[in-house]
Enzyme design. Structure first.
Site, mmCIF file in Angstrom:
data_model
loop_
_atom_site.group_PDB
_atom_site.id
_atom_site.type_symbol
_atom_site.label_atom_id
_atom_site.label_comp_id
_atom_site.label_asym_id
_atom_site.label_seq_id
_atom_site.Cartn_x
_atom_site.Cartn_y
_atom_site.Cartn_z
ATOM 1 N N LYS A 1 47.827 117.266 24.683
ATOM 2 C CA LYS A 1 47.247 116.849 23.402
ATOM 3 C C LYS A 1 47.305 115.333 23.267
ATOM 4 O O LYS A 1 46.351 114.694 22.829
ATOM 5 C CB LYS A 1 47.985 117.523 22.232
ATOM 6 C CG LYS A 1 47.560 118.964 22.041
ATOM 7 C CD LYS A 1 48.476 119.742 21.121
ATOM 8 C CE LYS A 1 48.091 121.230 21.161
ATOM 9 N NZ LYS A 1 49.087 122.108 20.572
ATOM 10 N N GLN B 1 54.079 121.931 16.704
ATOM 11 C CA GLN B 1 53.908 122.827 17.846
ATOM 12 C C GLN B 1 54.724 124.111 17.639
ATOM 13 O O GLN B 1 55.923 124.062 17.376
ATOM 14 C CB GLN B 1 54.365 122.097 19.126
ATOM 15 C CG GLN B 1 54.110 122.873 20.395
ATOM 16 C CD GLN B 1 52.631 123.080 20.700
ATOM 17 O OE1 GLN B 1 51.820 122.159 20.596
ATOM 18 N NE2 GLN B 1 52.266 124.295 21.060
ATOM 19 N N ASP C 1 45.624 122.267 12.271
ATOM 20 C CA ASP C 1 45.658 123.596 12.884
ATOM 21 C C ASP C 1 45.036 124.642 11.951
ATOM 22 O O ASP C 1 44.738 125.754 12.387
ATOM 23 C CB ASP C 1 47.119 124.005 13.165
ATOM 24 C CG ASP C 1 47.466 123.955 14.646
ATOM 25 O OD1 ASP C 1 46.528 123.906 15.473
ATOM 26 O OD2 ASP C 1 48.666 123.963 14.974
#
Ligand code: NDP
Length: 296
Positions: free
Chosen positions: A54, A98, A121
């Site tokens: 990422k 995460q 997200d």
């Protein structure tokens, strides 16, 4: 019929190039640089690889990347304080925590502490509610990537029968909402669905998000259907480690109209959509027009 292969790697490269061009314009015309903060708690090896990828992809499109690596024993209070600082930081437009988090941390509490406008997200309960009611939201990256590929292949999705196999909060449910938003007739199937084969055979669009290697054979696929295989399963075959999807690729590709391969299908689109969401969040924060074709 031999299916058209939907090349997610090439599509993702196109999306990343589009994001990079938009980021360059923002920097030149507005003096604005989108920034993505990724918070990793603990040392999970798979998560470390994802976070590294990422970071590299974020920098590659010209965005600022902020990595926050915290020890596995970080307390909930410390993690929430870190998120509060990122929420207040104007250089940070997107925040991603995460997952999975170490067991002593409450993921729902942590995710819902992220400012919804920075929740790239799309897992915050506000974004889930906005998506469910057809309002502007941050959309989870994997289903957003699937939607982009479907729109690219079909143009309009209106009136098509879509079957989503899997009802998770991160893939199945938001995927179904997005397809409904594009006026598909949507069925969500799961482990308790009766006669799954018959349900799948009715699909013009079949999205598999189950996590079971090659569970869906070609004779469950309607001739000419579009098959989107979200599954990523590690198996061993002929003594070699391999990645396979939830769909049996060879038999499905013989009847489908179009199909995403594994690897090289949905997977590459997920990171591309994370970058797209960060750009969208930055544009919204600045009251600027959103990038075209990169949102739901
Ligand atoms: P979950 O385990 O959270 O959900 C799986 C879903 O599949 C559940 O709803 C479950 O039903 C359903 N299911 C399980 N067994 C069956 C069965 N025999 N028949 C029908 N439905 C069944 O998984 P995720 O949604 O998180 O992920 C799904 C797959 O997608 C995984 O392989 C994952 O690795 C992959 N993935 C890929 C991403 C990418 O970037 N390409 C991103 C995210 C995930 P029930 O609810 O009834 O238990």
């Amino acid at each position: 019929m031999v299916a058209k292969v939907i090349d997610g790697k090439a599509f993702a490269a196109k999306v990343r190039a589009q994001v990079a061009a938009h980021v360059a314009r923002l920097r030149e015309e507005q003096g604005l640089q989108p920034g993505l903060a990724v918070v990793l708690v603990g040392e999970d090896p798979a998560s470390q690889v994802y976070v590294r990828n990422k970071h590299a992809s974020t920098v590659e499109v010209g965005m600022a990347s902020f990595e926050h690596r915290l020890p596995a024993e970080t307390s909930e209070a410390d993690l929430l304080a870190r998120i509060a600082r990122l929420n207040a930081d104007p250089a940070v437009h997107g925040i991603l925590v995460q997952l999975p988090l170490p067991k002593h941390l409450d993921s729902d509490l942590v995710i819902n502490a992220i400012a919804p406008a920075k929740d790239v997200d799309g897992f915050h309960i506000s974004n889930v509610g906005l998506l469910g009611t057809g309002q502007k939201s941050m959309v989870p990256c994997t289903p957003l990537g699937c939607l982009m590929m479907l729109r690219d292949h079909h143009g309009s999705l209106a009136g098509l029968n879509a079957v989503v196999v899997g009802r998770s909060n991160i893939v199945g449910k938001p995927m179904a909402q997005l397809l409904l938003g594009d006026s598909c007739t949507v069925t969500i199937a799961h482990s308790r669905t009766k006669d799954l084969a018959a349900v799948c055979r009715g699909a013009d669009i079949l999205v598999a998000a189950v996590g079971r290697p090659e569970m869906i054979p070609g004779d469950w696929v309607k001739p000419g259907a579009t098959v989107i295989d979200v599954g990523i399963n590690r198996i061993e075959r002929d003594g070699k480690a391999r990645l396979v999807g939830d769909v049996h690729y060879e038999s499905a590709a013989a009847v489908a109209g179009a199909i995403t391969p594994v690897p090289g299908g949905v997977g590459p689109m997920t990171i591309a959509c994370l970058l797209a969401n960060t750009l969208t969040a930055c544009c919204r924060a600045g009251g600027l027009p959103e990038p075209e074709g990169l949102t739901a």
